[in-house]
Motif scaffolding. Sequence first.
Motif, PDB file in Angstrom:
ATOM      1  N   LYS A  66      67.185  22.480 -18.522  1.00 46.23           N
ATOM      2  CA  LYS A  66      67.147  22.647 -17.068  1.00 46.23           C
ATOM      3  C   LYS A  66      65.872  23.374 -16.639  1.00 46.23           C
ATOM      4  N   LEU A  67      65.527  24.447 -17.359  1.00 48.77           N
ATOM      5  CA  LEU A  67      64.318  25.205 -17.016  1.00 48.77           C
ATOM      6  C   LEU A  67      63.059  24.373 -17.228  1.00 48.77           C
ATOM      7  N   GLU A  68      63.009  23.622 -18.323  1.00 51.11           N
ATOM      8  CA  GLU A  68      61.830  22.790 -18.593  1.00 51.11           C
ATOM      9  C   GLU A  68      61.710  21.659 -17.580  1.00 51.11           C
ATOM     10  N   LEU A  69      62.834  21.069 -17.197  1.00 50.33           N
ATOM     11  CA  LEU A  69      62.785  20.008 -16.196  1.00 50.33           C
ATOM     12  C   LEU A  69      62.338  20.548 -14.843  1.00 50.33           C
ATOM     13  N   ALA A  70      62.721  21.774 -14.522  1.00 53.07           N
ATOM     14  CA  ALA A  70      62.260  22.394 -13.275  1.00 53.07           C
ATOM     15  C   ALA A  70      60.745  22.600 -13.324  1.00 53.07           C
ATOM     16  N   ALA A  71      60.227  23.017 -14.485  1.00 54.34           N
ATOM     17  CA  ALA A  71      58.778  23.194 -14.639  1.00 54.34           C
ATOM     18  C   ALA A  71      58.062  21.851 -14.549  1.00 54.34           C
ATOM     19  N   VAL A  72      58.657  20.806 -15.125  1.00 59.06           N
ATOM     20  CA  VAL A  72      58.067  19.468 -15.051  1.00 59.06           C
ATOM     21  C   VAL A  72      58.032  19.001 -13.606  1.00 59.06           C
ATOM     22  N   LEU A  73      59.102  19.237 -12.860  1.00 55.78           N
ATOM     23  CA  LEU A  73      59.142  18.851 -11.446  1.00 55.78           C
ATOM     24  C   LEU A  73      58.034  19.541 -10.663  1.00 55.78           C
ATOM     25  N   ALA A  81      49.761  15.794  -5.464  1.00 58.94           N
ATOM     26  CA  ALA A  81      48.752  16.275  -4.521  1.00 58.94           C
ATOM     27  C   ALA A  81      47.343  15.872  -4.936  1.00 58.94           C
ATOM     28  N   GLY A  82      47.192  15.128  -6.056  1.00 58.02           N
ATOM     29  CA  GLY A  82      45.875  14.624  -6.413  1.00 58.02           C
ATOM     30  C   GLY A  82      45.333  15.109  -7.736  1.00 58.02           C
ATOM     31  N   SER A  83      46.048  15.960  -8.440  1.00 61.60           N
ATOM     32  CA  SER A  83      45.582  16.433  -9.737  1.00 61.60           C
ATOM     33  C   SER A  83      45.935  15.405 -10.809  1.00 61.60           C
ATOM     34  N   SER A  84      45.403  15.607 -12.004  1.00 62.71           N
ATOM     35  CA  SER A  84      45.687  14.676 -13.096  1.00 62.71           C
ATOM     36  C   SER A  84      46.750  15.254 -14.032  1.00 62.71           C
ATOM     37  N   VAL A  85      47.354  14.375 -14.833  1.00 60.45           N
ATOM     38  CA  VAL A  85      48.378  14.775 -15.793  1.00 60.45           C
ATOM     39  C   VAL A  85      47.690  15.297 -17.044  1.00 60.45           C
ATOM     40  N   ASP A  86      48.049  16.516 -17.478  1.00 57.19           N
ATOM     41  CA  ASP A  86      47.454  17.036 -18.706  1.00 57.19           C
ATOM     42  C   ASP A  86      48.323  16.676 -19.906  1.00 57.19           C
ATOM     43  N   GLU A  87      47.741  16.758 -21.086  1.00 61.59           N
ATOM     44  CA  GLU A  87      48.410  16.349 -22.322  1.00 61.59           C
ATOM     45  C   GLU A  87      49.639  17.204 -22.615  1.00 61.59           C
ATOM     46  N   GLU A  88      49.569  18.494 -22.318  1.00 64.00           N
ATOM     47  CA  GLU A  88      50.699  19.390 -22.592  1.00 64.00           C
ATOM     48  C   GLU A  88      51.934  18.971 -21.797  1.00 64.00           C
ATOM     49  N   LEU A  89      51.749  18.610 -20.537  1.00 64.79           N
ATOM     50  CA  LEU A  89      52.871  18.159 -19.724  1.00 64.79           C
ATOM     51  C   LEU A  89      53.473  16.887 -20.304  1.00 64.79           C
ATOM     52  N   MET A  90      52.637  15.969 -20.741  1.00 70.98           N
ATOM     53  CA  MET A  90      53.133  14.732 -21.336  1.00 70.98           C
ATOM     54  C   MET A  90      53.910  15.022 -22.621  1.00 70.98           C
ATOM     55  N   ASN A  91      53.459  15.985 -23.422  1.00 69.71           N
ATOM     56  CA  ASN A  91      54.172  16.359 -24.645  1.00 69.71           C
ATOM     57  C   ASN A  91      55.557  16.926 -24.326  1.00 69.71           C
ATOM     58  N   VAL A  92      55.640  17.773 -23.303  1.00 69.99           N
ATOM     59  CA  VAL A  92      56.919  18.364 -22.911  1.00 69.99           C
ATOM     60  C   VAL A  92      57.860  17.281 -22.398  1.00 69.99           C
ATOM     61  N   ILE A  93      57.349  16.365 -21.575  1.00 67.50           N
ATOM     62  CA  ILE A  93      58.183  15.276 -21.047  1.00 67.50           C
ATOM     63  C   ILE A  93      58.701  14.410 -22.186  1.00 67.50           C
ATOM     64  N   ALA A  97      62.614  13.885 -23.242  1.00 67.50           N
ATOM     65  CA  ALA A  97      63.181  12.536 -23.279  1.00 67.50           C
ATOM     66  C   ALA A  97      63.837  12.251 -24.621  1.00 67.50           C
ATOM     67  N   ILE A  98      63.193  12.669 -25.711  1.00 66.64           N
ATOM     68  CA  ILE A  98      63.754  12.458 -27.047  1.00 66.64           C
ATOM     69  C   ILE A  98      65.065  13.230 -27.201  1.00 66.64           C
ATOM     70  N   ILE A  99      65.073  14.483 -26.755  1.00 63.88           N
ATOM     71  CA  ILE A  99      66.278  15.313 -26.880  1.00 63.88           C
ATOM     72  C   ILE A  99      67.414  14.750 -26.037  1.00 63.88           C
ATOM     73  N   LYS A 104      72.590  11.754 -25.755  1.00 64.79           N
ATOM     74  CA  LYS A 104      73.377  10.641 -25.224  1.00 64.79           C
ATOM     75  C   LYS A 104      73.706   9.624 -26.320  1.00 64.79           C
ATOM     76  N   GLY A 105      73.142   9.798 -27.538  1.00 58.85           N
ATOM     77  CA  GLY A 105      73.437   8.888 -28.636  1.00 58.85           C
ATOM     78  C   GLY A 105      72.576   7.649 -28.659  1.00 58.85           C
ATOM     79  N   GLU A 106      71.411   7.682 -27.987  1.00 59.75           N
ATOM     80  CA  GLU A 106      70.514   6.537 -27.974  1.00 59.75           C
ATOM     81  C   GLU A 106      69.546   6.631 -29.138  1.00 59.75           C
ATOM     82  N   ASP A 107      68.975   5.475 -29.528  1.00 58.71           N
ATOM     83  CA  ASP A 107      67.912   5.522 -30.530  1.00 58.71           C
ATOM     84  C   ASP A 107      66.597   5.819 -29.829  1.00 58.71           C
ATOM     85  N   GLU A 108      65.488   5.834 -30.577  1.00 60.89           N
ATOM     86  CA  GLU A 108      64.192   6.217 -30.012  1.00 60.89           C
ATOM     87  C   GLU A 108      63.682   5.229 -28.988  1.00 60.89           C
TER      88      GLU A 108
END
Length: 111
Positions: A66-73, A81-93, A97-99, A104-108
């Motif tokens: 929940k806390l990480e998703l709030a930070a991602v939001l 607002a016009g900034s770019s996506v950094d690599e760290e944010l993509m790693n967290v997302i 998603a994997i967790i 939920k019992g899904e595969d990769e």
Amino acid sequence: MSAKNRDNKNRWRNITVGFRVSPEENERINKAVALSGLPKQEYCYRRCLNQDVVVQGNPRVYKALKLELAAVLTELKRIEAGSSVDEELMNVIELIAIILGGLKGEDENGE
């Protein structure tokens, strides 16, 4: 002198392994540990020994998600607002998603 402690498999762990990390790496490790629900020691040696880190859903894991998703939001609103996506944010997302997929019992592939 403290008593000798054994783990749940009756192993006596008396050797200390340490390494240095940057503040950014430390933050990334701490996020992964919080999202895994494991103690830091357990998480680190599983990753170092290339063992699976299986996340068990519990209140601590859900709170970390929940806390990480709030930070991602917050970051996504900044990006809107016009900034770019950094690599760290993509790693967290990706980690979230994997967790969530595993909980939920899904595969990769999301199936």
